[in-house]
Design a protein around this motif. Structure first.
Motif, mmCIF file in Angstrom:
data_model
loop_
_atom_site.group_PDB
_atom_site.id
_atom_site.type_symbol
_atom_site.label_atom_id
_atom_site.label_comp_id
_atom_site.label_asym_id
_atom_site.label_seq_id
_atom_site.Cartn_x
_atom_site.Cartn_y
_atom_site.Cartn_z
ATOM 1 N N MET A 29 0.828 -1.201 0.000
ATOM 2 C CA MET A 29 0.000 0.000 0.000
ATOM 3 C C MET A 29 0.859 1.247 0.000
ATOM 4 O O MET A 29 1.955 1.266 0.574
ATOM 5 C CB MET A 29 -0.898 0.017 1.232
ATOM 6 N N GLY A 30 0.344 2.284 -0.629
ATOM 7 C CA GLY A 30 1.055 3.549 -0.644
ATOM 8 C C GLY A 30 0.108 4.711 -0.432
ATOM 9 O O GLY A 30 -1.090 4.612 -0.707
ATOM 10 N N TRP A 31 0.649 5.789 0.064
ATOM 11 C CA TRP A 31 -0.060 7.070 0.134
ATOM 12 C C TRP A 31 0.658 8.048 -0.794
ATOM 13 O O TRP A 31 1.891 8.145 -0.769
ATOM 14 C CB TRP A 31 -0.060 7.639 1.546
ATOM 15 N N PHE A 32 -0.140 8.745 -1.572
ATOM 16 C CA PHE A 32 0.344 9.795 -2.459
ATOM 17 C C PHE A 32 -0.396 11.077 -2.122
ATOM 18 O O PHE A 32 -1.420 11.051 -1.451
ATOM 19 C CB PHE A 32 0.083 9.432 -3.924
ATOM 20 N N ARG A 33 0.116 12.178 -2.621
ATOM 21 C CA ARG A 33 -0.592 13.444 -2.473
ATOM 22 C C ARG A 33 -0.425 14.278 -3.729
ATOM 23 O O ARG A 33 0.560 14.126 -4.475
ATOM 24 C CB ARG A 33 -0.097 14.213 -1.244
ATOM 25 N N GLN A 34 -1.380 15.165 -3.922
ATOM 26 C CA GLN A 34 -1.333 16.047 -5.075
ATOM 27 C C GLN A 34 -1.845 17.417 -4.686
ATOM 28 O O GLN A 34 -3.001 17.565 -4.281
ATOM 29 C CB GLN A 34 -2.151 15.478 -6.237
ATOM 30 N N ALA A 35 -0.971 18.396 -4.815
ATOM 31 C CA ALA A 35 -1.333 19.782 -4.552
ATOM 32 C C ALA A 35 -1.753 20.429 -5.871
ATOM 33 O O ALA A 35 -1.363 19.968 -6.949
ATOM 34 C CB ALA A 35 -0.143 20.515 -3.944
ATOM 35 N N PRO A 36 -2.536 21.511 -5.804
ATOM 36 C CA PRO A 36 -2.985 22.174 -7.035
ATOM 37 C C PRO A 36 -1.813 22.570 -7.927
ATOM 38 O O PRO A 36 -0.834 23.158 -7.465
ATOM 39 C CB PRO A 36 -3.726 23.407 -6.514
ATOM 40 N N GLY A 37 -1.900 22.214 -9.190
ATOM 41 C CA GLY A 37 -0.868 22.584 -10.140
ATOM 42 C C GLY A 37 0.392 21.746 -10.079
ATOM 43 O O GLY A 37 1.361 22.018 -10.796
ATOM 44 N N LYS A 38 0.383 20.722 -9.234
ATOM 45 C CA LYS A 38 1.573 19.881 -9.098
ATOM 46 C C LYS A 38 1.253 18.440 -9.455
ATOM 47 O O LYS A 38 0.095 18.025 -9.464
ATOM 48 C CB LYS A 38 2.121 19.963 -7.673
ATOM 49 N N GLU A 39 2.310 17.687 -9.721
ATOM 50 C CA GLU A 39 2.132 16.276 -10.013
ATOM 51 C C GLU A 39 1.856 15.495 -8.732
ATOM 52 O O GLU A 39 2.209 15.924 -7.631
ATOM 53 C CB GLU A 39 3.384 15.725 -10.692
ATOM 54 N N VAL A 89 -4.446 16.975 -1.714
ATOM 55 C CA VAL A 89 -5.370 15.847 -1.666
ATOM 56 C C VAL A 89 -4.519 14.595 -1.494
ATOM 57 O O VAL A 89 -3.561 14.391 -2.246
ATOM 58 C CB VAL A 89 -6.228 15.752 -2.936
ATOM 59 N N TYR A 90 -4.885 13.787 -0.512
ATOM 60 C CA TYR A 90 -4.130 12.581 -0.212
ATOM 61 C C TYR A 90 -4.899 11.359 -0.720
ATOM 62 O O TYR A 90 -6.096 11.225 -0.466
ATOM 63 C CB TYR A 90 -3.885 12.469 1.294
ATOM 64 N N TYR A 91 -4.151 10.495 -1.406
ATOM 65 C CA TYR A 91 -4.733 9.291 -1.992
ATOM 66 C C TYR A 91 -4.035 8.043 -1.444
ATOM 67 O O TYR A 91 -2.804 8.040 -1.314
ATOM 68 C CB TYR A 91 -4.531 9.288 -3.512
ATOM 69 N N CYS A 92 -4.814 7.018 -1.178
ATOM 70 C CA CYS A 92 -4.182 5.733 -0.921
ATOM 71 C C CYS A 92 -4.296 4.886 -2.180
ATOM 72 O O CYS A 92 -5.197 5.087 -3.012
ATOM 73 C CB CYS A 92 -4.775 5.026 0.284
ATOM 74 N N GLY A 129 5.925 0.585 -4.639
ATOM 75 C CA GLY A 129 6.730 1.415 -5.517
ATOM 76 C C GLY A 129 6.531 2.887 -5.214
ATOM 77 O O GLY A 129 5.669 3.269 -4.431
ATOM 78 N N GLY A 130 7.323 3.715 -5.850
ATOM 79 C CA GLY A 130 7.278 5.149 -5.610
ATOM 80 C C GLY A 130 6.623 5.951 -6.722
ATOM 81 O O GLY A 130 6.570 7.179 -6.648
ATOM 82 N N ARG A 131 6.095 5.283 -7.728
ATOM 83 C CA ARG A 131 5.505 5.985 -8.881
ATOM 84 C C ARG A 131 4.034 5.608 -9.056
ATOM 85 O O ARG A 131 3.681 4.438 -8.908
ATOM 86 C CB ARG A 131 6.277 5.661 -10.143
ATOM 87 N N PRO A 132 3.211 6.571 -9.387
ATOM 88 C CA PRO A 132 1.774 6.279 -9.500
ATOM 89 C C PRO A 132 1.442 5.140 -10.466
ATOM 90 O O PRO A 132 0.534 4.357 -10.194
ATOM 91 C CB PRO A 132 1.197 7.618 -9.989
ATOM 92 N N TYR A 133 2.163 5.034 -11.561
ATOM 93 C CA TYR A 133 1.807 4.034 -12.563
ATOM 94 C C TYR A 133 2.018 2.596 -12.061
ATOM 95 O O TYR A 133 1.518 1.654 -12.661
ATOM 96 C CB TYR A 133 2.590 4.255 -13.862
ATOM 97 N N GLU A 134 2.731 2.449 -10.977
ATOM 98 C CA GLU A 134 2.990 1.120 -10.428
ATOM 99 C C GLU A 134 1.790 0.569 -9.641
ATOM 100 O O GLU A 134 1.796 -0.606 -9.285
ATOM 101 C CB GLU A 134 4.217 1.160 -9.513
ATOM 102 N N TYR A 135 0.804 1.398 -9.387
ATOM 103 C CA TYR A 135 -0.317 1.006 -8.548
ATOM 104 C C TYR A 135 -1.535 0.622 -9.370
ATOM 105 O O TYR A 135 -1.811 1.219 -10.408
ATOM 106 C CB TYR A 135 -0.649 2.124 -7.549
ATOM 107 N N ASP A 136 -2.238 -0.367 -8.871
ATOM 108 C CA ASP A 136 -3.375 -0.932 -9.592
ATOM 109 C C ASP A 136 -4.709 -0.298 -9.227
ATOM 110 O O ASP A 136 -5.615 -0.231 -10.063
ATOM 111 C CB ASP A 136 -3.459 -2.438 -9.310
ATOM 112 N N TYR A 137 -4.833 0.135 -7.993
ATOM 113 C CA TYR A 137 -6.123 0.662 -7.515
ATOM 114 C C TYR A 137 -5.886 1.920 -6.679
ATOM 115 O O TYR A 137 -4.882 2.022 -5.962
ATOM 116 C CB TYR A 137 -6.843 -0.388 -6.657
ATOM 117 N N TRP A 138 -6.885 2.826 -6.772
ATOM 118 C CA TRP A 138 -6.784 4.115 -6.098
ATOM 119 C C TRP A 138 -8.077 4.454 -5.384
ATOM 120 O O TRP A 138 -9.170 4.089 -5.849
ATOM 121 C CB TRP A 138 -6.494 5.220 -7.119
#
Length: 124
Positions: free
Chosen positions: A34-44, A93-96, A105-114
């Motif tokens: 499992m991973g947590w990601f985040r995305q701020a406005p205007g950022k990846e 915005v925080y996503y699991c 992994g450390g990259r979004p494309y490595e994850y199957d579900y969001w």
């Protein structure tokens, strides 16, 4: 299919704490790193922290080391993100996400579900 639902976001002052939860359903939770990601406005979208299938190993990004921790309860099909000493730059915005591998992994494309994401806002 795997469903992920985050909760626990909100508004907090700088220096405060929040705990996010991510409830997982649909498949065997313990099969997924499992991973947590985040995305701020205007950022990846950026990697925050991950945890192995077993929960033994965690992998924080440098920006959150010493402040954020991740844990999982495989009996409850839930992963947690404990955020301490929050800073305004943590606002996002925080996503699991779930990945069908032993190590996250450390990259979004490595994850199957969001999940759908939960807003965290840190005021100065």
């Amino acid at each position: 299919q795997v469903q992920l639902v985050e909760s626990g976001g909100g508004l907090v002052q700088a220096g405060g704490s929040l705990r996010l939860s991510c409830a997982v359903s649909g498949r065997t939770f313990s099969n997924y790193a499992m991973g947590w990601f985040r995305q701020a406005p205007g950022k990846e979208r950026e990697f925050v922290i991950g945890i192995s299938r077993s929960g033994v190993s965690t992998y924080p990004a440098d920006s959150v080391k010493g402040r954020f921790t991740i844990s999982r309860d495989n009996a409850k099909n839930t992963v947690y993100l404990q955020m301490n000493i929050l800073k305004p730059e943590d606002t996002a915005v925080y996503y699991c996400a779930a990945q069908s591998r032993p190590i996250p992994g450390g990259r979004p494309y490595e994850y199957d579900y969001w999940g759908q994401g939960t807003q965290v806002t840190v005021s100065s």
